[in-house]
Design an enzyme around this catalytic site. Sequence first.
Site, mmCIF file in Angstrom:
data_model
loop_
_atom_site.group_PDB
_atom_site.id
_atom_site.type_symbol
_atom_site.label_atom_id
_atom_site.label_comp_id
_atom_site.label_asym_id
_atom_site.label_seq_id
_atom_site.Cartn_x
_atom_site.Cartn_y
_atom_site.Cartn_z
ATOM 1 N N THR A 116 35.488 -6.333 -19.230
ATOM 2 C CA THR A 116 35.403 -5.783 -20.582
ATOM 3 C C THR A 116 35.845 -6.840 -21.582
ATOM 4 O OG1 THR A 116 35.720 -3.523 -19.837
ATOM 5 C CG2 THR A 116 36.453 -4.022 -22.080
ATOM 6 N N HIS B 24 31.039 2.279 -11.541
ATOM 7 C CA HIS B 24 32.456 1.925 -11.627
ATOM 8 C C HIS B 24 33.295 3.083 -11.083
ATOM 9 C CE1 HIS B 24 36.104 0.097 -12.680
ATOM 10 N NE2 HIS B 24 35.914 -0.171 -13.958
ATOM 11 N N ASN C 159 39.685 1.618 -10.686
ATOM 12 C CA ASN C 159 40.568 1.365 -11.843
ATOM 13 C C ASN C 159 40.857 2.556 -12.753
ATOM 14 O OD1 ASN C 159 40.481 -1.186 -10.810
ATOM 15 N ND2 ASN C 159 39.261 -2.103 -12.435
ATOM 16 N N TYR D 109 39.052 5.159 -14.007
ATOM 17 C CA TYR D 109 38.106 5.797 -14.935
ATOM 18 C C TYR D 109 37.560 7.077 -14.282
ATOM 19 C CZ TYR D 109 39.133 1.509 -17.241
ATOM 20 O OH TYR D 109 39.835 0.501 -17.834
ATOM 21 N N ASN E 160 45.783 2.366 -14.716
ATOM 22 C CA ASN E 160 45.492 3.541 -15.544
ATOM 23 C C ASN E 160 46.159 4.804 -15.015
ATOM 24 O OD1 ASN E 160 43.997 2.596 -17.803
ATOM 25 N ND2 ASN E 160 42.191 2.324 -16.518
#
Length: 357
Positions: free
Chosen positions: A26, A173, A176, A178, A233
Amino acid sequence: MTNILFSPVRLGDVTLSNRIAMAPMTRNRSPGAVPNDLNALYYGQRGTAGLVITEGTTPDAGGRGYIDIPGLYDAAQVAGWRKVTDAVHAKGGKIFAQLMHTGRISHPDFLDGGTPVAPSAVAAKGDIFTKTGPKPMPVPRALDAAEIPAVIATFGRAATLAVEAGFDGVEIHGANGYLPSQFLSTNANLRADEWGGSVENRARFLLGAVAAASAAIGAGRVGLRVSPGSAFNDIADSDPEATLTHIATALRGQGLAYLHLVGGAYDFDAAGIARRIFDGPLILNGGYDAARAEADLAAGRADVIAFGSSFLANPDLPERLRTGVALNTPDPKTFYGGDAAGYTDYPTLREAGVAAA
Ligand SMILES: Cc1cc2nc3c(=O)[nH]c(=O)nc-3n(C[C@H](O)[C@H](O)[C@H](O)COP(=O)(O)O)c2cc1C
């Protein structure tokens, strides 16, 4: 020393000219969520990778999070991405779009005032950076079971648009913290229906997203990224080994392009488990240099190695790995947002005047 790294490899429907992938990163430089000329320059500079995996890209307006990250749900975005895919293809690289629905890692500021969605109404600890500064992560809205198939379907639609934009495939994805990773977890997913509880139920969303993309563009153009045991996260999984085993088993025999593991967070041999169970190509990532990459390829632990921050700072990373010259050092101050500085101005060997080039 570096031999296998520079041999071709087939990932599903796609053949790479080398085994070096650019890891998804990102960079927060696509205002309006539309990829632009500067983004095309950045990715094109890195097109000597066998495979470029884009930064996390929003598959649906309901999945937006973070400042100025790109999307793949409307015509302007498809046109913007076309410039990027053309730039990478011109260098001989293949390119996959990483589809990232951020779920609870978002804020109403990114959603026109709407509430982020998640498996359960559990906020992630910590702040999220918005245009007006850091703000606490909000309590998300738990998705109704009846809404979930439509959210999964956005991964299929985005995959179709990705191919329209010239991508060679997509990466779901699932890493991590999400949305798919929130479903997989045992702390963000407290559901008691078919989407929570057992590992089979917690993996249903992620595997559904993979299936939706596969149905849209063919499994041979779909990869999956997971991060077993990662706490990034504010995610927790009470048994990451069982989760990975279930996912790798479920994906056997599907003809997927690849499984991509983010390394380092676990105290078990995730790569070994994935290799033993999953029957498709495996990409490993996390702190690799040329020697370790070559050793893991030679040992048969992986088919492709993904490089993150070193690729960010070295547009000609494959050439540098091949010649063994020093690497530019990444500057974290310019990772997330800004302009060309720290983005498209890292010098190549040629620009730095290194004779070995
Ligand atoms: C600036 C930056 C942005 C990142 N963004 C993403 C992302 O959008 N999606 C993702 O899956 N991983 C993301 N990552 C993680 C990287 O893909 C990679 O896993 C991590 O950098 C470790 O690899 P490395 O040691 O080669 O840098 C990001 C990493 C960095 C440094």
